[in-house]
Design a protein around this motif. Structure first.
Motif, PDB file in Angstrom:
ATOM      1  N   HIS A  61       0.844  -1.443   0.050  1.00  0.00           N
ATOM      2  CA  HIS A  61       0.080  -0.298   0.289  1.00  0.00           C
ATOM      3  C   HIS A  61       1.410   1.467   0.204  1.00  0.00           C
ATOM      4  N   ASN A  62       1.893   1.148  -0.422  1.00  0.00           N
ATOM      5  CA  ASN A  62       3.025   2.198  -0.666  1.00  0.00           C
ATOM      6  C   ASN A  62       3.186   3.399   0.032  1.00  0.00           C
ATOM      7  N   GLY A  63       3.522   2.665   1.667  1.00  0.00           N
ATOM      8  CA  GLY A  63       4.314   3.529   2.610  1.00  0.00           C
ATOM      9  C   GLY A  63       2.548   3.509   3.375  1.00  0.00           C
ATOM     10  N   ALA A  64       1.297   3.039   3.141  1.00  0.00           N
ATOM     11  CA  ALA A  64       0.018   3.306   3.888  1.00  0.00           C
ATOM     12  C   ALA A  64       0.239   3.710   5.677  1.00  0.00           C
ATOM     13  N   LEU A  65       1.203   2.767   6.452  1.00  0.00           N
ATOM     14  CA  LEU A  65       0.912   2.555   7.081  1.00  0.00           C
ATOM     15  C   LEU A  65       1.978   3.066   8.125  1.00  0.00           C
ATOM     16  N   TYR A  66       3.151   2.865   7.758  1.00  0.00           N
ATOM     17  CA  TYR A  66       4.204   3.875   8.153  1.00  0.00           C
ATOM     18  C   TYR A  66       4.838   4.716   7.239  1.00  0.00           C
ATOM     19  N   GLY A  67       4.421   5.259   6.334  1.00  0.00           N
ATOM     20  CA  GLY A  67       4.692   6.856   5.802  1.00  0.00           C
ATOM     21  C   GLY A  67       5.888   6.443   5.121  1.00  0.00           C
ATOM     22  N   ASP A  68       6.369   7.797   4.124  1.00  0.00           N
ATOM     23  CA  ASP A  68       6.948   7.355   3.232  1.00  0.00           C
ATOM     24  C   ASP A  68       8.630   7.479   4.342  1.00  0.00           C
ATOM     25  N   ASN A  69       9.675   6.303   3.939  1.00  0.00           N
ATOM     26  CA  ASN A  69      11.291   6.052   4.560  1.00  0.00           C
ATOM     27  C   ASN A  69      12.467   6.582   3.543  1.00  0.00           C
ATOM     28  N   SER A  70      12.114   7.652   2.581  1.00  0.00           N
ATOM     29  CA  SER A  70      12.810   7.244   1.802  1.00  0.00           C
ATOM     30  C   SER A  70      14.223   8.288   2.420  1.00  0.00           C
ATOM     31  N   ASP A  71      13.369   8.855   3.519  1.00  0.00           N
ATOM     32  CA  ASP A  71      15.243   9.490   3.960  1.00  0.00           C
ATOM     33  C   ASP A  71      15.604   9.019   5.105  1.00  0.00           C
ATOM     34  N   LYS A  72      15.460   7.307   5.951  1.00  0.00           N
ATOM     35  CA  LYS A  72      15.980   6.662   5.815  1.00  0.00           C
ATOM     36  C   LYS A  72      16.655   4.881   4.899  1.00  0.00           C
ATOM     37  N   MET A  73      16.110   4.991   4.016  1.00  0.00           N
ATOM     38  CA  MET A  73      16.344   3.778   3.702  1.00  0.00           C
ATOM     39  C   MET A  73      18.547   3.944   2.741  1.00  0.00           C
ATOM     40  N   LEU A  74      18.906   3.181   3.754  1.00  0.00           N
ATOM     41  CA  LEU A  74      20.112   2.766   2.894  1.00  0.00           C
ATOM     42  C   LEU A  74      20.062   2.722   1.928  1.00  0.00           C
ATOM     43  N   TYR A  75      19.972   0.967   1.222  1.00  0.00           N
ATOM     44  CA  TYR A  75      20.542  -0.162   0.700  1.00  0.00           C
ATOM     45  C   TYR A  75      19.181  -0.957   0.463  1.00  0.00           C
ATOM     46  N   GLU A  76      18.684  -1.177  -1.093  1.00  0.00           N
ATOM     47  CA  GLU A  76      17.470  -2.908  -1.162  1.00  0.00           C
ATOM     48  C   GLU A  76      18.119  -2.951  -2.206  1.00  0.00           C
ATOM     49  N   ASP A  77      18.161  -4.785  -2.777  1.00  0.00           N
ATOM     50  CA  ASP A  77      17.777  -5.058  -3.445  1.00  0.00           C
ATOM     51  C   ASP A  77      17.083  -5.923  -3.730  1.00  0.00           C
ATOM     52  N   GLU A  78      16.863  -7.505  -4.444  1.00  0.00           N
ATOM     53  CA  GLU A  78      15.584  -8.158  -4.388  1.00  0.00           C
ATOM     54  C   GLU A  78      16.318  -8.892  -3.368  1.00  0.00           C
ATOM     55  N   ASP A  79      16.665  -9.236  -2.493  1.00  0.00           N
ATOM     56  CA  ASP A  79      16.477  -9.780  -1.117  1.00  0.00           C
ATOM     57  C   ASP A  79      16.059  -9.361   0.279  1.00  0.00           C
ATOM     58  N   ILE A  80      17.037  -8.621   0.323  1.00  0.00           N
ATOM     59  CA  ILE A  80      16.883  -7.531   1.669  1.00  0.00           C
ATOM     60  C   ILE A  80      16.359  -6.316   1.525  1.00  0.00           C
ATOM     61  N   GLU A  81      16.379  -5.112   2.457  1.00  0.00           N
ATOM     62  CA  GLU A  81      17.091  -3.563   2.664  1.00  0.00           C
ATOM     63  C   GLU A  81      16.716  -3.207   3.516  1.00  0.00           C
ATOM     64  N   CYS A  82      17.623  -1.731   3.568  1.00  0.00           N
ATOM     65  CA  CYS A  82      18.257  -2.081   5.236  1.00  0.00           C
ATOM     66  C   CYS A  82      18.420  -0.275   5.244  1.00  0.00           C
ATOM     67  N   PHE A  83      17.437  -0.346   6.388  1.00  0.00           N
ATOM     68  CA  PHE A  83      17.226   1.327   6.883  1.00  0.00           C
ATOM     69  C   PHE A  83      17.406   1.901   8.340  1.00  0.00           C
ATOM     70  N   PHE A  84      17.577   3.022   8.851  1.00  0.00           N
ATOM     71  CA  PHE A  84      17.889   3.546   9.537  1.00  0.00           C
ATOM     72  C   PHE A  84      16.520   3.520  10.240  1.00  0.00           C
ATOM     73  N   VAL A  85      15.921   3.085  11.767  1.00  0.00           N
ATOM     74  CA  VAL A  85      14.854   2.653  12.131  1.00  0.00           C
ATOM     75  C   VAL A  85      14.091   4.416  12.895  1.00  0.00           C
ATOM     76  N   GLY A  86      13.120   4.134  12.483  1.00  0.00           N
ATOM     77  CA  GLY A  86      12.157   5.581  12.442  1.00  0.00           C
ATOM     78  C   GLY A  86      11.893   5.533  14.168  1.00  0.00           C
TER      79      GLY A  86
END
Length: 163
Positions: free
Chosen positions: A28-53
């Motif tokens: 749902h395109n971030g409807a629950l947690y909102g946009d976290n692009s300011d926290k996203m550090l890395y993503e690929d087909e298997d994992i994503e890495c981000f700073f916790v909100g």
């Protein structure tokens, strides 16, 4: 329950209904947690890495699987191996950029339909050692553009070195 009704529920309420809030949020395109692009550090087909909100410590990071698994025991070995390999490198990056003394790694995927992820929680020299660091009070995420860009750049360099 309709999609609109589900969108009004909390992550815990979705979990209690057997719905993974992480997967629901992605669908749902971030409807629950909102946009976290300011926290996203890395993503690929298997994992994503981000700073916790809602971090327990400055530099608190998570590595989450892209596909839904309830926990480490369900994920394929190559995913677990990748997460551990990345976590080791990311822990070193956090120590260098944030100046923390240690970085603790934990996973606690609890509930009827949680999403497998690990957390990297920095501990600073002025903090007590021990398991209490896993339950330190959460606080609001404060974006530090300089540290964010430095961590992201270092992670991308590490990813290239791994490949």
């Amino acid at each position: 329950m309709t999609e609109q009704e589900l969108m009004k529920l909390s992550p815990g309420e979705l979990t209690d209904l057997g719905i993974c809030p992480t997967c629901f949020n992605r669908q749902h395109n971030g409807a629950l947690y909102g946009d976290n692009s300011d926290k996203m550090l890395y993503e690929d087909e298997d994992i994503e890495c981000f700073f916790v909100g809602n971090p327990r410590s400055d530099g608190h990071m998570a590595i989450s699987t892209m596909q839904h698994y309830h926990d480490m025991s369900e994920a394929p070995d190559y995913i677990n191996e990748k997460i551990i390999r990345f976590a080791k490198r990311f822990m070193n990056i956090l120590r260098e950029v944030y100046g923390c003394e240690r970085v603790y790694m934990c996973t606690m995927c609890d509930g009827p339909n949680n999403h497998y992820h690990i957390q990297l929680i920095p501990r600073y020299s002025d903090e007590k050692r021990g398991s209490g660091n896993f339950v330190k009070p959460r606080k609001a995420y404060v974006h530090d553009a300089e540290k964010f860009e430095r961590v992201k750049k270092m992670i991308l360099a590490e990813v290239e070195a791994i490949r």
